[in-house]
Design a protein around this motif. Structure first.
Motif, PDB file in Angstrom:
ATOM      1  N   GLY A 215      28.555  78.634 -39.083  1.00 55.53           N
ATOM      2  CA  GLY A 215      27.345  78.105 -37.992  1.00 55.53           C
ATOM      3  C   GLY A 215      26.147  77.703 -38.092  1.00 55.53           C
ATOM      4  N   LEU A 216      26.435  76.441 -39.150  1.00 57.19           N
ATOM      5  CA  LEU A 216      25.167  75.764 -39.657  1.00 57.19           C
ATOM      6  C   LEU A 216      25.629  74.672 -39.412  1.00 57.19           C
ATOM      7  N   ALA A 217      24.800  73.638 -39.451  1.00 58.02           N
ATOM      8  CA  ALA A 217      25.276  71.935 -39.815  1.00 58.02           C
ATOM      9  C   ALA A 217      25.228  71.375 -41.031  1.00 58.02           C
ATOM     10  N   TYR A 218      25.676  70.149 -41.136  1.00 56.97           N
ATOM     11  CA  TYR A 218      26.834  69.819 -41.955  1.00 56.97           C
ATOM     12  C   TYR A 218      25.432  68.675 -42.441  1.00 56.97           C
ATOM     13  N   GLU A 219      25.811  68.594 -44.202  1.00 56.24           N
ATOM     14  CA  GLU A 219      25.282  68.096 -44.127  1.00 56.24           C
ATOM     15  C   GLU A 219      25.881  67.348 -45.573  1.00 56.24           C
ATOM     16  N   ARG A 220      27.045  66.159 -46.466  1.00 59.13           N
ATOM     17  CA  ARG A 220      27.253  65.864 -47.362  1.00 59.13           C
ATOM     18  C   ARG A 220      26.868  64.798 -47.930  1.00 59.13           C
ATOM     19  N   ILE A 221      26.347  65.393 -49.729  1.00 59.14           N
ATOM     20  CA  ILE A 221      25.035  64.045 -50.949  1.00 59.14           C
ATOM     21  C   ILE A 221      25.609  64.161 -51.679  1.00 59.14           C
ATOM     22  N   PHE A 222      26.379  63.169 -52.817  1.00 57.14           N
ATOM     23  CA  PHE A 222      27.078  62.526 -53.366  1.00 57.14           C
ATOM     24  C   PHE A 222      26.024  62.364 -54.481  1.00 57.14           C
ATOM     25  N   THR A 223      25.686  63.441 -55.123  1.00 55.40           N
ATOM     26  CA  THR A 223      24.944  64.274 -56.669  1.00 55.40           C
ATOM     27  C   THR A 223      25.395  62.840 -57.929  1.00 55.40           C
ATOM     28  N   GLY A 224      26.449  63.140 -57.818  1.00 55.65           N
ATOM     29  CA  GLY A 224      26.999  63.426 -59.634  1.00 55.65           C
ATOM     30  C   GLY A 224      26.588  64.032 -60.327  1.00 55.65           C
ATOM     31  N   TYR A 225      26.772  64.328 -61.513  1.00 57.16           N
ATOM     32  CA  TYR A 225      26.987  65.006 -62.694  1.00 57.16           C
ATOM     33  C   TYR A 225      24.846  65.132 -62.773  1.00 57.16           C
ATOM     34  N   GLY A 226      23.616  64.256 -61.962  1.00 56.14           N
ATOM     35  CA  GLY A 226      22.674  64.135 -62.036  1.00 56.14           C
ATOM     36  C   GLY A 226      21.820  64.079 -63.041  1.00 56.14           C
ATOM     37  N   GLU A 227      20.224  64.396 -62.429  1.00 54.08           N
ATOM     38  CA  GLU A 227      20.052  65.058 -64.594  1.00 54.08           C
ATOM     39  C   GLU A 227      20.215  65.962 -65.065  1.00 54.08           C
ATOM     40  N   MET A 228      21.236  66.958 -65.365  1.00 48.77           N
ATOM     41  CA  MET A 228      21.858  67.672 -66.296  1.00 48.77           C
ATOM     42  C   MET A 228      22.299  66.308 -67.425  1.00 48.77           C
ATOM     43  N   GLU A 229      23.322  65.156 -66.214  1.00 45.25           N
ATOM     44  CA  GLU A 229      23.888  64.574 -67.233  1.00 45.25           C
ATOM     45  C   GLU A 229      23.030  63.831 -68.465  1.00 45.25           C
ATOM     46  N   ASP A 230      21.878  63.125 -67.307  1.00 43.60           N
ATOM     47  CA  ASP A 230      20.222  62.423 -68.406  1.00 43.60           C
ATOM     48  C   ASP A 230      20.241  63.059 -69.055  1.00 43.60           C
ATOM     49  N   GLU A 231      19.317  64.725 -69.006  1.00 46.65           N
ATOM     50  CA  GLU A 231      19.256  65.482 -69.851  1.00 46.65           C
ATOM     51  C   GLU A 231      20.037  65.842 -71.372  1.00 46.65           C
ATOM     52  N   LEU A 232      20.966  66.224 -70.945  1.00 52.11           N
ATOM     53  CA  LEU A 232      21.868  65.955 -72.855  1.00 52.11           C
ATOM     54  C   LEU A 232      22.268  64.804 -73.158  1.00 52.11           C
ATOM     55  N   ASN A 233      22.417  63.498 -72.489  1.00 46.20           N
ATOM     56  CA  ASN A 233      22.085  62.499 -73.179  1.00 46.20           C
ATOM     57  C   ASN A 233      20.912  62.073 -74.100  1.00 46.20           C
ATOM     58  N   LYS A 234      19.612  62.336 -72.737  1.00 48.99           N
ATOM     59  CA  LYS A 234      18.415  62.006 -73.931  1.00 48.99           C
ATOM     60  C   LYS A 234      18.970  63.140 -75.391  1.00 48.99           C
ATOM     61  N   SER A 236      21.670  64.529 -76.735  1.00 52.23           N
ATOM     62  CA  SER A 236      23.174  63.847 -77.934  1.00 52.23           C
ATOM     63  C   SER A 236      22.746  62.199 -78.676  1.00 52.23           C
ATOM     64  N   ASN A 237      21.441  61.239 -77.870  1.00 53.31           N
ATOM     65  CA  ASN A 237      21.589  60.026 -78.229  1.00 53.31           C
ATOM     66  C   ASN A 237      21.000  60.673 -78.976  1.00 53.31           C
ATOM     67  N   GLN A 238      19.852  61.219 -79.443  1.00 52.54           N
ATOM     68  CA  GLN A 238      18.571  61.529 -80.507  1.00 52.54           C
ATOM     69  C   GLN A 238      19.520  61.858 -81.887  1.00 52.54           C
ATOM     70  N   VAL A 239      20.296  62.692 -81.232  1.00 48.70           N
ATOM     71  CA  VAL A 239      20.782  63.571 -82.731  1.00 48.70           C
ATOM     72  C   VAL A 239      21.722  61.986 -83.066  1.00 48.70           C
ATOM     73  N   ILE A 240      22.416  61.282 -81.961  1.00 45.89           N
ATOM     74  CA  ILE A 240      23.313  60.330 -83.044  1.00 45.89           C
ATOM     75  C   ILE A 240      22.338  59.358 -83.944  1.00 45.89           C
ATOM     76  N   ASN A 241      21.711  59.167 -83.653  1.00 43.36           N
ATOM     77  CA  ASN A 241      20.109  58.610 -84.379  1.00 43.36           C
ATOM     78  C   ASN A 241      19.848  58.828 -85.578  1.00 43.36           C
ATOM     79  N   ILE A 242      19.765  60.128 -84.661  1.00 42.36           N
ATOM     80  CA  ILE A 242      18.993  60.664 -86.070  1.00 42.36           C
ATOM     81  C   ILE A 242      19.942  60.807 -87.022  1.00 42.36           C
ATOM     82  N   GLU A 243      21.542  60.979 -86.796  1.00 42.63           N
ATOM     83  CA  GLU A 243      23.096  60.753 -87.388  1.00 42.63           C
ATOM     84  C   GLU A 243      22.955  59.559 -88.592  1.00 42.63           C
TER      85      GLU A 243
END
Length: 255
Positions: A215-234, A236-243
């Protein structure tokens, strides 16, 4: 974007475990985790995750070729029973440290534990993703706060919760057995926002149907993977640079 607005009956507010409405003031960052991995650049990163994030984490690992990530998920049902999360995470941390020397990242927000998960993380010297819950992971911290302030009576679905609405919302709340509870649970909610990680017409339809059932109004927002992807990228990139730095240093020494 589709809208199907329905009026909800005003009843006493029920704060549901699926959506903690009080956001923590602090955000636990992952910088210290990167610092720890600098001392051993070839370590594996073990990710302890909510089962509700499994599809997204596996997709990101494959897409980004994060072969140094090990993903270990706890049952998705804990998403709706947050009191079980801290002890389950503690047990998983102990298991991982018994079997390998890799660093650990917890892919949970506070997720309704009332700060108890962060107590476990502090005691075990472990980091987690920043944010209150997975909704914030996907929208981003500031964007979610804006949504929350614009309409506090909003119920959120992700791809996972949309796909498993019947199990993790309808049946978990007992609405299949006692439909009269619907007004008690959702009387003060005004809208349902589907935070979409993927473009999937079938999920769009299911999310809109879920809003109608509640019984609620509906809205869709596309987020993709959002900040979760950004944090994991940070991380991962740090680890690759260190390697790479370590490899180059080793080559220089043998030249």
């Amino acid at each position: 974007m589709k809208n199907s607005v329905k009026q909800s009956v005003r009843m006493p507010i029920v704060v549901m475990p699926l959506l903690p409405l009080i956001l923590p003031k602090s955000r636990l960052l992952c910088a210290e985790l990167v610092d720890e991995m600098k001392s051993d650049p070839k370590q594996v990163l073990n990710i302890i995750a909510c089962g509700a994030l499994a599809n997204e984490l596996v997709a990101l690992k494959t897409l980004n070729q994060w072969d140094h990530f090990n993903i270990d998920c706890l049952p998705a049902k804990y998403h709706s029973t947050p009191a079980l999360i801290p002890d389950a995470v503690r047990e998983k941390i102990t298991q991982i440290r018994t079997h390998n020397d890799g660093e650990i990242l917890v892919a949970y927000g506070d997720c309704g534990t009332g700060g108890l998960l962060d107590v476990v993380l502090e005691e075990t010297g472990t980091s987690r993703l920043p944010g209150a819950h997975c909704y914030q992971f996907f929208t981003g911290h500031d964007a979610f706060n804006d949504l929350h302030e614009a309409e506090i009576g909003t119920f959120y679905l992700t791809d996972f919760l949309t796909q498993h609405f019947e199990t993790y919302v309808w049946k978990m709340l007992g609405l299949d057995r006692k439909p009269e509870l619907l007004e008690m649970y959702f009387g003060n909610y005004k809208k349902l926002i589907y935070l979409a990680q993927t473009d999937n017409p079938e999920l769009d339809q299911k999310a809109e149907e879920s809003a109608s059932r509640l019984g609620l109004a509906y809205e869709r927002i596309f987020t993709g993977y959002g900040e979760m992807e950004d944090e994991l990228n940070k991380i991962s990139n740090q680890v690759i640079n260190i390697e790479n730095l370590t490899l180059n240093t080793s080559l220089e020494k043998t030249a």
